[in-house]
Design a protein around this motif. Structure first.
Motif, PDB file in Angstrom:
ATOM      1  N   PHE A  82       6.769 -31.365   8.762  1.00  0.00           N
ATOM      2  CA  PHE A  82       5.481 -30.683   8.863  1.00  0.00           C
ATOM      3  C   PHE A  82       4.560 -31.080   7.716  1.00  0.00           C
ATOM      4  N   VAL A  83       5.093 -31.166   6.506  1.00  0.00           N
ATOM      5  CA  VAL A  83       4.282 -31.602   5.356  1.00  0.00           C
ATOM      6  C   VAL A  83       3.780 -33.027   5.594  1.00  0.00           C
ATOM      7  N   MET A  84       4.625 -33.884   6.143  1.00  0.00           N
ATOM      8  CA  MET A  84       4.197 -35.256   6.451  1.00  0.00           C
ATOM      9  C   MET A  84       3.074 -35.254   7.499  1.00  0.00           C
ATOM     10  N   THR A  85       3.149 -34.362   8.469  1.00  0.00           N
ATOM     11  CA  THR A  85       2.092 -34.242   9.479  1.00  0.00           C
ATOM     12  C   THR A  85       0.799 -33.763   8.842  1.00  0.00           C
ATOM     13  N   LEU A  86       0.900 -32.768   7.963  1.00  0.00           N
ATOM     14  CA  LEU A  86      -0.293 -32.298   7.253  1.00  0.00           C
ATOM     15  C   LEU A  86      -0.937 -33.435   6.467  1.00  0.00           C
ATOM     16  N   ARG A  87      -0.127 -34.218   5.793  1.00  0.00           N
ATOM     17  CA  ARG A  87      -0.657 -35.356   5.033  1.00  0.00           C
ATOM     18  C   ARG A  87      -1.396 -36.323   5.954  1.00  0.00           C
ATOM     19  N   PRO A 126       5.592 -15.056   7.848  1.00  0.00           N
ATOM     20  CA  PRO A 126       4.506 -15.937   7.425  1.00  0.00           C
ATOM     21  C   PRO A 126       4.619 -17.293   8.126  1.00  0.00           C
ATOM     22  N   ASN A 127       3.481 -17.924   8.337  1.00  0.00           N
ATOM     23  CA  ASN A 127       3.489 -19.178   9.078  1.00  0.00           C
ATOM     24  C   ASN A 127       2.273 -20.017   8.713  1.00  0.00           C
ATOM     25  N   LEU A 128       2.389 -21.291   8.971  1.00  0.00           N
ATOM     26  CA  LEU A 128       1.310 -22.245   8.760  1.00  0.00           C
ATOM     27  C   LEU A 128       1.223 -23.090  10.020  1.00  0.00           C
ATOM     28  N   VAL A 129       0.022 -23.156  10.608  1.00  0.00           N
ATOM     29  CA  VAL A 129      -0.147 -23.857  11.870  1.00  0.00           C
ATOM     30  C   VAL A 129      -1.337 -24.794  11.742  1.00  0.00           C
TER      31      VAL A 129
END
Length: 136
Positions: A82-87, A126-129
C-alpha cells in the motif's frame, strides 16, 4: 487515546496553510512505532517550507499530526504494498485541498490529479484509502 472529531478539526485548521498547495515529496512506513501501522508523508510548500505529517492507524491510537524534523522517525526496510502504491500515485503531486467530513473523524486530502487520500481516524477501525476521481 485517539483524537476526537473536534480535535481533528482544530489540527486541520492549523495545518491547512502549511499543507494546502504543497508538493508531496516522500512517503514511508515508520519502523518500530505504532506496531508499524503508521506512515509519514513529507512535503514542501513554497511559502512555509518543509513539513512531515505522521498518520497512525493503530487501534485505539489513531491520529494525524505534523511532527518536527527533530523528532526522529526511521523508515521500515521493506514498505508495504500500500505504501508503494501511495508513492506511485502521490509523490510529486500537489495537495490541493484538506478538509474534514463535518462531525466525523474522517479527513480528505485531495490531490491535484483527482486522487483523494481518505484518512479514517475511527478508534476501533482506523483506515487509509486512496480513491480515484471521487466527487462530493
Amino acid at each position: 487515546m485517539s483524537l476526537k472529531w473536534k480535535e481533528i478539526a482544530a489540527l486541520i485548521n492549523e495545518s491547512r496553510e502549511i499543507l494546502s498547495g504543497s508538493i508531496i515529496q516522500k512517503i514511508f512506513q515508520v519502523e518500530g512505532l505504532a506496531n508499524n501501522q503508521s506512515l509519514i508523508l513529507q512535503g514542501f510548500h513554497q511559502n512555509t517550507g518543509p513539513w512531515r505529517l505522521w498518520i497512525s492507524l493503530m487501534k485505539e491510537k489513531a491520529y494525524w499530526v505534523l511532527v518536527p524534523d527533530s523528532f526522529e522517525l526511521k523508515a521500515t526496510k521493506k514498505p508495504s504494498d500500500f505504501v508503494m502504491t501511495l508513492r506511485k500515485f502521490l509523490i510529486g503531486k500537489k495537495l490541493d485541498k484538506l478538509e474534514q467530513i463535518e462531525g466525523e473523524r474522517i479527513l480528505l486530502m485531495q490531490i491535484e490529479d483527482q486522487h483523494t487520500l481518505v484518512v479514517e481516524l475511527i478508534p476501533k477501525s482506523p483506515n487509509l484509502v486512496l480513491l480515484r476521481e471521487w466527487e462530493e
